[in-house]
Design a protein around this motif. Structure first.
Motif, short mmCIF file in Angstrom:
data_model
loop_
_atom_site.label_atom_id
_atom_site.label_comp_id
_atom_site.label_asym_id
_atom_site.label_seq_id
_atom_site.Cartn_x
_atom_site.Cartn_y
_atom_site.Cartn_z
N ASP A 36 9.90 0.85 9.50
CA ASP A 36 9.58 -0.49 9.01
C ASP A 36 10.55 -1.55 9.56
N TYR A 38 12.57 -4.72 11.19
CA TYR A 38 12.46 -6.19 11.14
C TYR A 38 13.69 -6.76 11.84
N GLU A 95 13.28 -7.17 4.76
CA GLU A 95 13.14 -8.31 5.66
C GLU A 95 14.13 -9.37 5.21
N TYR A 97 15.65 -13.34 5.63
CA TYR A 97 15.30 -14.71 6.04
C TYR A 97 16.50 -15.63 5.83
N ASP A 153 6.37 -3.47 0.58
CA ASP A 153 6.17 -4.15 1.87
C ASP A 153 6.07 -5.67 1.76
N ASN A 155 6.55 -9.52 2.68
CA ASN A 155 6.66 -10.39 3.85
C ASN A 155 6.53 -11.83 3.37
N TYR A 157 6.16 -16.01 4.28
CA TYR A 157 5.78 -17.01 5.27
C TYR A 157 6.19 -18.40 4.76
N TYR A 168 2.23 -8.72 0.12
CA TYR A 168 2.68 -7.39 -0.26
C TYR A 168 1.48 -6.44 -0.30
N TYR A 251 2.18 -8.66 8.10
CA TYR A 251 3.09 -9.67 8.67
C TYR A 251 2.25 -10.87 9.08
N HIS A 311 3.78 -0.31 10.93
CA HIS A 311 4.59 -1.24 10.13
C HIS A 311 5.41 -2.15 11.04
N SER A 313 6.69 -5.93 12.66
CA SER A 313 7.02 -7.33 12.42
C SER A 313 6.96 -8.04 13.76
#
Length: 369
Positions: A36, A38, A95, A97, A153, A155, A157, A168, A251, A311, A313
């Protein structure tokens, strides 16, 4: 001069990926045992940071790189031993950010609040740090929210209008779904029921403290056998591997006026794990799956050495190239999931294409798709 330019261009393309005149050599698979994966490009440090599932017990590690080829393990960035941890095991799919001078880690784990002793009691959490290398500490000591079913999972945006969206996957666990594929499997005497995982989206609070409104179902496996997505998304069932169909590892990114959601289907530990995508005009859909799916899958049935690709990214490099970051296995490296990085392109008509899976010499001969 023209001859020299052409020769230089050809040599560079054969050895690696050209990025606006610069070469990115990704060296697949990376010698990094993570699932997975990222990658975050951090402008302040001018470095790439790679996160993923594995590397430590009940937590996460990070690797750093200047060039996406040579990586250095920086150590553990998150551990469940911290006082505010709410998870107990199965720490998956991190992940990270960068936002307003802080770094936010979204991840999945098994929630300790489990009065009915569910085998899969997964939720999504958020931890924060001053650095991409941590340490990360849970923001609240509780999951981000509780939809009433296990989820994994995450993610995120960041939309142009300032809104943030969380994506998710609802787990397959205790989620049997009626479909023509499920009926086929039952008629064949393979399975009495087929469980499915579905991808949802929901608006995220500006301070990452929770969600706004109700989650919306965005993607699920096909109901009809004649759906053109049914064959590749049902391979774990039709091969007799397991009684589950997955839609996970989503993603989201935007290109021009279209939202692209990449996702994985089939068993994450099996050879048929593969990636497809869907598009929409709005971050919360409705999404339409591509007729070109899957766009990333095993090549062992075509003389290659890679399987279990999924999986993913997406990374935009500091030079502007779009790359697909994913995990896979090779016949030489065995069952351990390793990190792969291959170019991701978008054609003039909007079609996504992953230029892979590729492998370096010594893993399976010369690089091949």
């Amino acid at each position: 001069m023209v001859y020299k330019f052409i020769l230089t261009f050809i040599c560079a393309c054969c050895c690696g990926t050209m990025v606006y005149g610069q070469q990115v050599k990704t060296n697949n698979p990376l010698d990094i045992p993570l699932g997975d994966p990222y990658i975050l490009f951090d402008k302040p440090s001018d470095q790439y940071y790679l996160y993923g599932t594995g590397g430590t017990e009940n937590g996460f590690v990070v690797y750093s790189s200047k060039d996406l080829s040579s990586w250095t393990k920086q150590g553990v960035i998150y551990s469940s031993k911290q006082a505010t941890a709410w998870g107990t095991k199965d720490f998956w799919a991190p992940e990270v950010y960068a936002y307003n001078g802080k770094y936010y880690l979204f991840y999945s784990a098994h929630w300790k609040d489990n009065p009915t002793n569910e085998l899969e009691n997964y939720r999504i959490g958020v931890a924060v740090s001053d650095k991409p290398t941590g340490p990360f500490n849970d923001m609240t000591g509780n999951p981000l929210f509780d939809p009433g079913y296990p989820i994994i999972d995450a993610n995120v945006y960041f939309a142009e209008d300032g809104k943030r969206y969380l994506y998710y996957s609802r787990c397959c666990y205790k989620h049997p779904v009626q479909s023509e594929i499920a009926k086929w499997a039952k008629d064949k005497g393979m399975y009495n029921e087929i469980e499915e995982s579905w991808v949802y989206g929901v608006e995220l609070a500006a301070d990452f403290s929770g969600v706004i409104g109700e989650p919306k179902l965005l993607l699920r496996p096909p109901v009809k056998k004649d759906d053109q997505q049914a064959e590749w998304e049902s391979r774990s069932v039709t091969s007799g591997e397991v009684n589950r169909r997955w839609t996970e590892g989503s993603y989201l990114f935007k290109h021009n006026d279209l939202y692209y959601m990449m996702y994985s289907a089939n068993h994450f530990a099996g050879e048929n794990y593969a990636v497809g995508y869907a598009t929409a005009k709005d971050p919360l859909g409705p999404f339409t799956k591509s007729a070109f799916n899957p766009i990333l899958q095993k090549n062992t049935d075509k003389g290659g050495v890679v399987s279990g690709t999924g999986h993913n990214s997406v990374l935009i490099t500091k030079n502007g190239e779009r790359l697909c970051v994913y995990h896979g296995r090779t016949t030489k490296t065995g069952d351990q999931r390793l990190v792969f990085i291959d170019p991701l392109t978008i054609t003039k008509d909007g079609q996504l294409q992953v230029k892979g899976p590729t492998v370096r010499s010594g893993i399976g001969g010369k690089s091949r798709k």
